[in-house]
Motif scaffolding. Structure first.
Motif, mmCIF file in Angstrom:
data_model
loop_
_atom_site.group_PDB
_atom_site.id
_atom_site.type_symbol
_atom_site.label_atom_id
_atom_site.label_comp_id
_atom_site.label_asym_id
_atom_site.label_seq_id
_atom_site.Cartn_x
_atom_site.Cartn_y
_atom_site.Cartn_z
ATOM 1 N N THR A 1 -72.580 85.129 -43.639
ATOM 2 C CA THR A 1 -73.225 83.836 -43.369
ATOM 3 C C THR A 1 -73.303 83.668 -41.856
ATOM 4 O OG1 THR A 1 -73.217 81.490 -43.953
ATOM 5 C CG2 THR A 1 -71.079 82.448 -43.441
ATOM 6 N N GLY B 1 -76.590 75.228 -56.513
ATOM 7 C CA GLY B 1 -76.775 74.309 -55.388
ATOM 8 C C GLY B 1 -78.113 73.613 -55.344
ATOM 9 N N LYS B 2 -79.180 74.370 -55.555
ATOM 10 C CA LYS B 2 -80.526 73.794 -55.425
ATOM 11 C C LYS B 2 -80.757 72.690 -56.450
ATOM 12 C CE LYS B 2 -84.454 76.069 -53.374
ATOM 13 N NZ LYS B 2 -83.787 76.031 -52.088
ATOM 14 N N ARG C 1 -78.716 74.175 -43.191
ATOM 15 C CA ARG C 1 -78.840 73.856 -44.626
ATOM 16 C C ARG C 1 -77.960 72.689 -45.064
ATOM 17 N NH1 ARG C 1 -82.326 77.558 -47.594
ATOM 18 N NH2 ARG C 1 -82.944 78.983 -45.958
ATOM 19 N N ARG D 1 -78.730 66.877 -45.288
ATOM 20 C CA ARG D 1 -80.113 66.759 -45.762
ATOM 21 C C ARG D 1 -80.219 65.802 -46.953
ATOM 22 N NH1 ARG D 1 -82.579 71.614 -47.619
ATOM 23 N NH2 ARG D 1 -80.547 72.525 -47.950
ATOM 24 N N CYS E 1 -66.890 64.147 -57.069
ATOM 25 C CA CYS E 1 -67.252 63.538 -55.771
ATOM 26 C C CYS E 1 -67.506 62.035 -55.880
ATOM 27 C CB CYS E 1 -68.471 64.228 -55.191
ATOM 28 S SG CYS E 1 -68.257 66.002 -55.037
ATOM 29 N N ARG F 1 -70.380 83.091 -50.724
ATOM 30 C CA ARG F 1 -70.922 82.324 -49.593
ATOM 31 C C ARG F 1 -71.713 81.099 -50.035
ATOM 32 N NH1 ARG F 1 -76.117 85.790 -47.307
ATOM 33 N NH2 ARG F 1 -77.344 85.660 -49.215
ATOM 34 N N ASN G 1 -67.696 69.038 -47.503
ATOM 35 C CA ASN G 1 -67.625 68.205 -48.701
ATOM 36 C C ASN G 1 -66.171 68.158 -49.191
ATOM 37 O OD1 ASN G 1 -67.766 67.157 -51.276
ATOM 38 N ND2 ASN G 1 -69.561 68.340 -51.887
ATOM 39 N N HIS H 1 -71.504 59.715 -50.019
ATOM 40 C CA HIS H 1 -70.688 60.916 -50.219
ATOM 41 C C HIS H 1 -71.196 61.982 -49.251
ATOM 42 C CE1 HIS H 1 -68.770 64.362 -51.725
ATOM 43 N NE2 HIS H 1 -69.827 64.856 -52.345
ATOM 44 N N ASN I 1 -73.971 66.918 -47.924
ATOM 45 C CA ASN I 1 -75.009 67.662 -47.203
ATOM 46 C C ASN I 1 -75.808 66.654 -46.377
ATOM 47 O OD1 ASN I 1 -77.526 68.919 -46.576
ATOM 48 N ND2 ASN I 1 -77.101 70.447 -48.157
HETATM 49 O O1 UT7 Z 1 -70.721 67.031 -53.921
HETATM 50 C C1 UT7 Z 1 -71.882 67.126 -54.681
HETATM 51 C C2 UT7 Z 1 -72.158 68.501 -55.052
HETATM 52 N N1 UT7 Z 1 -72.714 69.407 -54.126
HETATM 53 C C3 UT7 Z 1 -73.871 69.230 -53.481
HETATM 54 O O2 UT7 Z 1 -74.378 68.167 -53.308
HETATM 55 C C4 UT7 Z 1 -74.545 70.468 -52.962
HETATM 56 C C5 UT7 Z 1 -76.031 70.385 -53.187
HETATM 57 N N2 UT7 Z 1 -76.746 71.538 -52.730
HETATM 58 C C6 UT7 Z 1 -76.852 71.897 -51.431
HETATM 59 O O3 UT7 Z 1 -76.260 71.274 -50.574
HETATM 60 C C7 UT7 Z 1 -77.753 73.039 -51.066
HETATM 61 O O4 UT7 Z 1 -78.490 73.442 -52.205
HETATM 62 C C8 UT7 Z 1 -76.999 74.259 -50.485
HETATM 63 C C9 UT7 Z 1 -76.498 73.925 -49.097
HETATM 64 C C10 UT7 Z 1 -75.841 74.625 -51.397
HETATM 65 C C11 UT7 Z 1 -77.929 75.464 -50.384
HETATM 66 O O5 UT7 Z 1 -79.090 75.148 -49.628
HETATM 67 P P1 UT7 Z 1 -80.538 75.589 -50.164
HETATM 68 O O6 UT7 Z 1 -81.491 75.236 -49.123
HETATM 69 O O7 UT7 Z 1 -80.702 74.960 -51.512
HETATM 70 O O8 UT7 Z 1 -80.393 77.147 -50.219
HETATM 71 P P2 UT7 Z 1 -80.518 78.132 -51.483
HETATM 72 O O9 UT7 Z 1 -79.372 77.949 -52.394
HETATM 73 O O10 UT7 Z 1 -81.897 78.025 -52.054
HETATM 74 O O11 UT7 Z 1 -80.397 79.537 -50.767
HETATM 75 C C12 UT7 Z 1 -81.396 80.021 -49.893
HETATM 76 C C13 UT7 Z 1 -81.026 81.433 -49.463
HETATM 77 C C14 UT7 Z 1 -80.713 82.360 -50.628
HETATM 78 O O12 UT7 Z 1 -81.200 83.632 -50.312
HETATM 79 P P3 UT7 Z 1 -82.603 84.131 -50.926
HETATM 80 O O13 UT7 Z 1 -82.411 84.106 -52.423
HETATM 81 O O14 UT7 Z 1 -83.625 83.153 -50.442
HETATM 82 O O15 UT7 Z 1 -82.744 85.508 -50.357
HETATM 83 C C15 UT7 Z 1 -79.215 82.405 -50.654
HETATM 84 O O16 UT7 Z 1 -78.706 83.604 -51.193
HETATM 85 O O17 UT7 Z 1 -79.838 81.405 -48.664
HETATM 86 C C16 UT7 Z 1 -78.869 82.310 -49.192
HETATM 87 N N3 UT7 Z 1 -77.557 81.763 -48.962
HETATM 88 C C17 UT7 Z 1 -76.898 81.954 -47.807
HETATM 89 N N4 UT7 Z 1 -77.210 82.610 -46.683
HETATM 90 C C18 UT7 Z 1 -76.322 82.581 -45.659
HETATM 91 C C19 UT7 Z 1 -76.801 81.005 -49.780
HETATM 92 N N5 UT7 Z 1 -75.638 80.678 -49.179
HETATM 93 C C20 UT7 Z 1 -75.672 81.247 -47.947
HETATM 94 C C21 UT7 Z 1 -74.792 81.262 -46.872
HETATM 95 N N6 UT7 Z 1 -75.160 81.923 -45.748
HETATM 96 N N7 UT7 Z 1 -73.616 80.609 -46.892
#
Ligand code: UT7
Length: 330
Positions: A31, A222-223, A39, A262, A116, A155, A287, A257, A260
């Protein structure tokens, strides 16, 4: 029996000393600071020491809240701890904290799991029990050691969470239109598999196999959680405002809460309420689940952002999938 109004008499929080930065994490998992920060808005999180328990952190936050409220432990007759990472499945963390703070044995002590949204659920429960007139002063705590249920090789989850505790003291008041004006709680149990820990409970007790396959770690889509979080927190905020006849721009401060940045920015856009009315500390703690709103509320107060008479909104979303909002006249 008459229904009493309830208010928050004091707040406290505790964060473990160890700071884990994004840079440090990027040395152990694939990461980068850039990815995590853009993000999620997170720059660092706190990690509890190996022998530092949820009840240790919760007790410290509670001590600070008692001091802030100028309430002595002997006056507390209700302790509610919101957590998904209790010291052990039993007994309740609330009982350990009762003991650590020498709270009398006539205090009701129990834990509550709403992930949460836990702090808002616990606050609402405490306020309802005090409103009934059967309890006088409650200690409400949100405390988590999420570092203990993270897969540090995953990650997609390990970069997002942190440890800590937030607390408040709740009491009754005869003053009208002050304190907790209302809450809206709910859940979408059908979406439980978007964010959960599959093993370690009675359905899948810990075995060498379950441990080897990492069933005791947090799993998250996550998404999908992100999309639901934005929609549901926006609705929970709107519902409570409408119920009480307020417009969003009458809110002085929103304590959302902290999952994130965003998500918080999206809610700010949906409610058409500028970001300077939102308290944000996700950059420093990540979080912390049930602890997040308690820590943020305490820090907002200590930063002078909460004044008597202010209208405040707490809003949360988490595993369950649970949600909650609370309207408070400080
Ligand atoms: O407390 C309440 C519960 N939790 C939440 O509210 C979390 C809600 N979700 C989120 O905050 C976001 O969805 C995340 C921060 C978890 C992820 O952000 P995203 O913009 O939705 O990213 P994504 O999951 O779509 O991942 C995009 C890319 C993926 O790679 P590919 O498939 O596009 O090649 C992931 O594999 O980023 C990759 N990725 C990472 N890369 C570097 C996922 N985690 C990481 C990481 N570092 N830590």
């Amino acid at each position: 029996m008459s229904i009493l109004s309830t208010l928050i008499l004091g707040t406290g929080s505790y964060a473990p000393a160890r700071i884990l930065t994004n840079e440090e994490l990027s040395k152990t998992v694939e990461t980068s600071n850039e990815w995590i920060f853009t993000r999620s808005g997170i720059r660092e999180r706190r990690i509890a020491a190996p022998l530092e328990s949820v009840s240790d952190m919760g007790a410290e936050a509670a001590r600070r809240a008692l001091e802030d409220a100028k309430v002595s432990a002997s006056e507390i007759d209700l302790v509610i701890v919101a957590t998904v990472t209790p010291d052990a499945p039993m007994p309740a963390v609330a009982c350990h904290i009762q003991h650590k703070l020498s709270i009398p044995s006539n205090a009701a002590c129990f834990d509550l799991n709403a992930a949460c949204s836990g702090f808002i659920y616990a606050l609402d429960t405490a306020c309802a029990m005090i409103s009934s007139g059967r309890y006088k002063k409650a200690l409400v705590i949100g405390a988590e050691k999420l570092s203990s249920v993270l897969d540090w090789k995953d990650r997609t989850t390990c970069v997002l969470f942190g440890d800590g505790a937030g607390a408040c003291i709740v009491g009754a008041t005869l003053e009208p239109n002050i304190g907790l004006l209302g809450t809206k709680l709910g859940a979408f149990g059908g979406s439980a598999d978007l964010l959960y820990i599959p093993g370690g409970g009675s359905n899948k007790p810990a075995t060498p196999d379950s441990i080897a396959s990492g069933d005791h770690f947090i799993k998250m889509k996550g998404k999908e959680v992100f999309k639901l979080a934005v929609r549901v927190m926006d609705e929970a905020a709107r519902d409570i405002l409408e119920q009480h006849g307020y417009k969003a721009d009458q809110i002085s401060l929103v304590i959302p809460h902290q999952a994130n940045l965003r998500i918080i920015e999206s809610i700010s856009q949906y409610l058409k309420l500028p970001m300077d009315r939102f308290f944000v500390n996700v950059d420093r703690y990540g979080n912390t689940s049930a602890a997040s709103i308690g820590i943020a509320l305490d820090e907002a107060r200590k930063a002078g952002k909460v004044k008597k008479g202010d209208l405040m909104l707490l809003v949360a979303f988490g595993a369950g999938l649970t949600y909650g909002s609370a309207l408070i006249r400080w």
